[in-house]
Write an enzyme that holds these catalytic residues in place. Structure first.
Site, PDB file in Angstrom:
ATOM      1  N   HIS A   3       8.446  11.936 -59.105  1.00 39.09           N
ATOM      2  CA  HIS A   3       8.468  10.749 -58.255  1.00 39.09           C
ATOM      3  C   HIS A   3       7.644  10.970 -56.990  1.00 39.09           C
ATOM      4  CE1 HIS A   3      11.603   9.092 -60.850  1.00 39.09           C
ATOM      5  NE2 HIS A   3      11.946  10.359 -60.981  1.00 39.09           N
ATOM      6  N   GLU A  27       7.117  37.175 -35.154  1.00 42.75           N
ATOM      7  CA  GLU A  27       8.167  36.185 -35.404  1.00 42.75           C
ATOM      8  C   GLU A  27       9.526  36.869 -35.542  1.00 42.75           C
ATOM      9  OE1 GLU A  27       5.250  36.360 -36.843  1.00 42.75           O
ATOM     10  OE2 GLU A  27       4.434  34.379 -37.310  1.00 42.75           O
ATOM     11  N   GLU A  78      -1.596  35.218 -51.550  1.00 40.33           N
ATOM     12  CA  GLU A  78      -1.867  36.344 -50.655  1.00 40.33           C
ATOM     13  C   GLU A  78      -2.424  37.527 -51.455  1.00 40.33           C
ATOM     14  OE1 GLU A  78       1.227  38.368 -48.087  1.00 40.33           O
ATOM     15  OE2 GLU A  78       0.421  37.023 -46.572  1.00 40.33           O
ATOM     16  N   LYS A  81       9.142  45.126 -42.872  1.00 40.61           N
ATOM     17  CA  LYS A  81       8.592  46.371 -43.384  1.00 40.61           C
ATOM     18  C   LYS A  81       7.847  47.117 -42.281  1.00 40.61           C
ATOM     19  CE  LYS A  81       4.876  47.643 -46.440  1.00 40.61           C
ATOM     20  NZ  LYS A  81       4.124  47.306 -47.647  1.00 40.61           N
ATOM     21  N   LYS A 126      -3.498  35.978 -36.118  1.00 43.22           N
ATOM     22  CA  LYS A 126      -2.539  36.709 -35.276  1.00 43.22           C
ATOM     23  C   LYS A 126      -3.222  37.205 -34.004  1.00 43.22           C
ATOM     24  CE  LYS A 126       0.120  38.691 -39.130  1.00 43.22           C
ATOM     25  NZ  LYS A 126       0.560  39.913 -39.771  1.00 43.22           N
ATOM     26  N   GLY A 159       4.917  43.591 -49.082  1.00 42.31           N
ATOM     27  CA  GLY A 159       5.904  42.615 -48.623  1.00 42.31           C
ATOM     28  C   GLY A 159       6.253  41.572 -49.677  1.00 42.31           C
ATOM     29  N   ARG A 160       5.231  40.987 -50.300  1.00 47.40           N
ATOM     30  CA  ARG A 160       5.491  39.893 -51.249  1.00 47.40           C
ATOM     31  C   ARG A 160       6.041  40.396 -52.578  1.00 47.40           C
ATOM     32  NH1 ARG A 160       0.406  40.620 -49.719  1.00 47.40           N
ATOM     33  NH2 ARG A 160      -1.239  41.192 -51.201  1.00 47.40           N
TER      34      ARG A 160
HETATM   35  O1  LIG Z   1       7.923  42.620 -43.356  1.00 54.71           O
HETATM   36  P1  LIG Z   1       6.925  42.462 -42.253  1.00 54.71           P
HETATM   37  O2  LIG Z   1       6.201  43.730 -41.944  1.00 54.71           O
HETATM   38  O3  LIG Z   1       7.582  41.868 -41.028  1.00 54.71           O
HETATM   39  O4  LIG Z   1       5.820  41.447 -42.733  1.00 54.71           O
HETATM   40  C1  LIG Z   1       6.062  40.103 -42.982  1.00 54.71           C
HETATM   41  C2  LIG Z   1       4.843  39.390 -43.554  1.00 54.71           C
HETATM   42  O5  LIG Z   1       3.847  39.251 -42.567  1.00 54.71           O
HETATM   43  C3  LIG Z   1       2.501  39.576 -42.787  1.00 54.71           C
HETATM   44  O6  LIG Z   1       1.714  38.850 -41.898  1.00 54.71           O
HETATM   45  C4  LIG Z   1       1.979  39.413 -44.174  1.00 54.71           C
HETATM   46  O7  LIG Z   1       1.114  38.316 -44.309  1.00 54.71           O
HETATM   47  C5  LIG Z   1       3.040  39.313 -45.226  1.00 54.71           C
HETATM   48  O8  LIG Z   1       2.538  39.899 -46.399  1.00 54.71           O
HETATM   49  C6  LIG Z   1       4.307  40.010 -44.820  1.00 54.71           C
HETATM   50  O9  LIG Z   1       5.251  39.891 -45.863  1.00 54.71           O
END
Ligand SMILES: O=P(O)(O)OC[C@H]1O[C@H](O)[C@H](O)[C@@H](O)[C@@H]1O
Length: 527
Positions: free
Chosen positions: A388, A219, A357, A213, A503, A270-271
């Site tokens: 289990h 990453e 989150e 987004k 971060k 995002g979530r």
């Molecule tokens: O979709 P992006 O902007 O790459 O974000 C990816 C993710 O990273 C962030 O650190 C947030 O903690 C998440 O809420 C998010 O979904």
């Protein structure tokens, strides 16, 4: 306009607090009384699902108090404001519009002359057209051959939801002849993740979706470069193998290196973004756009139920309120999500992000500290596997962990065998029924090591079969539950400042700008 108040300032909360340990669930669930509760304490959800809360520590008195809390906290009014475009995300000063990606619940929301519902539908259509062209062989690799695999590169909300939904429907799609392409996911910056996925696919016939987004996530950008490098080394042109899902304002949106770009915006967190292009692109490619549309329909149906003021007819709000009672009055610190469905193996992982989150906060939406506990720790695994593993603690540990079971009458593949007078599906379902009663009622034994105290509350969402529609309903149910809980706790459930500090420090480590403990850890890890 609804008024936003801290939970501990509400009169209905004092009343609720006086109801601690009001219901003895071991007694309530025993004998005929228990049988009656199971029949009575059930609310229909969308797509044929039902939320059964018989084994929760509630009765008419507790439900009445929860209903008063819902009214006093103006939960439905707040939901209305949310879907009508109020700035609910106070931290980032943004609207919260993921519901609009599946249905128009209220007034049109227009931003800078753009109707947001139309924007989301247009992006869905763009993803659908792209997927149809790939399936039809109109979009191919440079050699003119069809793509057979799609790999999503993303993390957090750009990975967990889409991955959970893909796994949930992979077998269903195969059994229903809608399976189009295998999907894989690369998320971790651990090079072993990308390397292992790349080694498992046929690069020349693979499409890669870069999903971010913000377009700035370390990453994802690292893994995109990792994949580009592999494609180039294989003599392939990366831009003929990649598409992007991102917001229009992100750096990725400015690049011409992609076959296409599908857009989202800042108003879908995002979530909560599985219902946007973040989930839409990969699921349309994997299963066809109609399957993705059915997920959205199931979610839309559930959203409509969530607008009902009557808590006994609103499964999402009821689940949320029972969760608040368990957290704030009963004092339980965590909640386990236990799907008796292998297809939902990654669903708890998605809910971990969605819930923790969103509601893992200790200041209210105005930035002031709150004096009560908020979001619980969420974890889970599919049953019967969990039985289990960690059920020992759930049955006999010192903490009571409320449980959220999910179960279906039918399997997805329908391939089964009768062994000792029952099918595997019947064995699966027998186990979930047994667990609910075992947790609630327990069993006395003179040997305390073998004694089960019971009194461990649970609910179950029951459905016919896990299908795209029921999956959409399930997804929306939990999203709406989390939203309502955030309203009760007076939180902003839609930002995530808590992920920033780590971060920033990681960047300092990589720039060798460290001292003290950070420096010693850097040395310890050979950075
Ligand atoms: O979709 P992006 O902007 O790459 O974000 C990816 C993710 O990273 C962030 O650190 C947030 O903690 C998440 O809420 C998010 O979904």
């Amino acid at each position: 306009m609804a008024t936003w108040k801290n939970l501990d300032t509400l009169a209905s909360y004092s009343k609720l607090n006086s109801l601690k340990d009001h219901v003895n669930i071991a007694e309530a669930m025993s004998g005929e009384q228990g049988a009656e509760r199971v029949k009575k304490y059930s609310v229909p959800m969308a797509a044929g699902l039902a939320y059964n809360y018989a084994a929760k520590e509630v009765d008419e008195t507790v439900l009445d108090a929860l209903s008063k809390l819902a009214d006093e906290a103006e939960l439905i009014e707040k939901f209305q404001e949310l879907y009508n475009g109020a700035v609910i995300n106070t931290g980032e000063k943004r609207m919260v519009l993921h519901h609009l990606a599946r249905t128009q619940l209220g007034e049109p929301v227009v931003v800078d002359g753009v109707d947001k519902r139309e924007f989301y539908v247009a992006q869905q259509k763009k993803a659908a057209d792209f997927a149809n062209k790939v399936h039809a062989g109109e979009i191919t690799n440079e050699a003119g051959e069809k793509f057979t695999t799609v790999v999503q590169i993303g993390i957090g909300g750009s990975d967990l939801g889409p991955r959970a939904l893909y796994i949930a429907l992979e077998n269903w799609a195969k059994a229903n002849n809608t399976f189009k392409m295998e999907a894989k996911f690369i998320s971790n910056v651990d090079p072993d993740d990308a390397a292992a996925v790349l080694a498992s696919v046929d690069l020349a016939h693979s499409l890669f979706i870069v999903v971010s987004k913000s377009g700035t996530t370390l990453e994802t950008l690292t893994n995109e470069a990792f994949v580009k490098d592999a494609l180039t080394k294989a003599g392939l042109n990366p831009s003929r193998h990649m598409l992007a899902v991102t917001s229009e304002t992100s750096p990725l949106a400015k690049s011409d290196d992609y076959l296409t770009a599908i857009f989202m915006d800042d108003y879908i967190g995002g979530r909560y973004s599985s219902v946007s292009g973040v989930g839409g692109a990969i699921l349309s490619l994997a299963f066809g756009p109609e399957v993705f549309a059915d997920i959205l329909d199931g979610a839309a149906e559930e959203d409509k139920l969530a607008t009902n003021k009557n808590i006994l007819e609103n499964p999402d709000m009821l689940d949320a309120l029972i969760g608040v009672y368990e957290r704030n009055v009963q004092g339980y610190p965590s909640t386990a999500v236990l799907p008796y469905s292998q297809a939902l193996s990654r669903f708890p992982a998605h809910l971990q992000q969605c819930d923790m989150e969103s509601n893992g906060k200790s200041v209210n939406r105005f930035g002031e500290p709150v004096d009560y506990v908020t979001g619980p720790v969420i974890f889970g695994e599919p049953g019967t596997n969990g039985q289990h593993s960690f059920y020992q603690l759930l049955h006999q540990g010192t903490n009571i962990v409320p449980l959220q079971f999910i179960g279906f009458k039918k399997s997805q593949l329908g391939v089964d065998v009768d062994i000792e007078n029952s099918t595997s599906q019947q064995k699966l379902c027998a186990n979930v029924a047994a667990q609910i009663v075992a947790f609630a009622c327990g069993k006395e034994d003179e040997n305390l090591n073998k004694n089960f105290k019971g009194g461990r509350p649970s609910s179950i969402i029951v459905g016919e079969e896990l299908t795209p529609k029921s999956l959409g309903a399930l997804l929306a149910h939990f999203e709406n539950k989390i939203m309502f809980q955030g309203f009760v706790w007076n939180l902003n459930s839609f930002d995530q400042e808590g992920v920033q500090l780590g971060k920033v420090l990681a960047k300092r480590v990589l720039a060798h700008d460290t001292d003290g403990a950070l420096k010693v850890y850097s040395d310890l890890l050979d950075i």
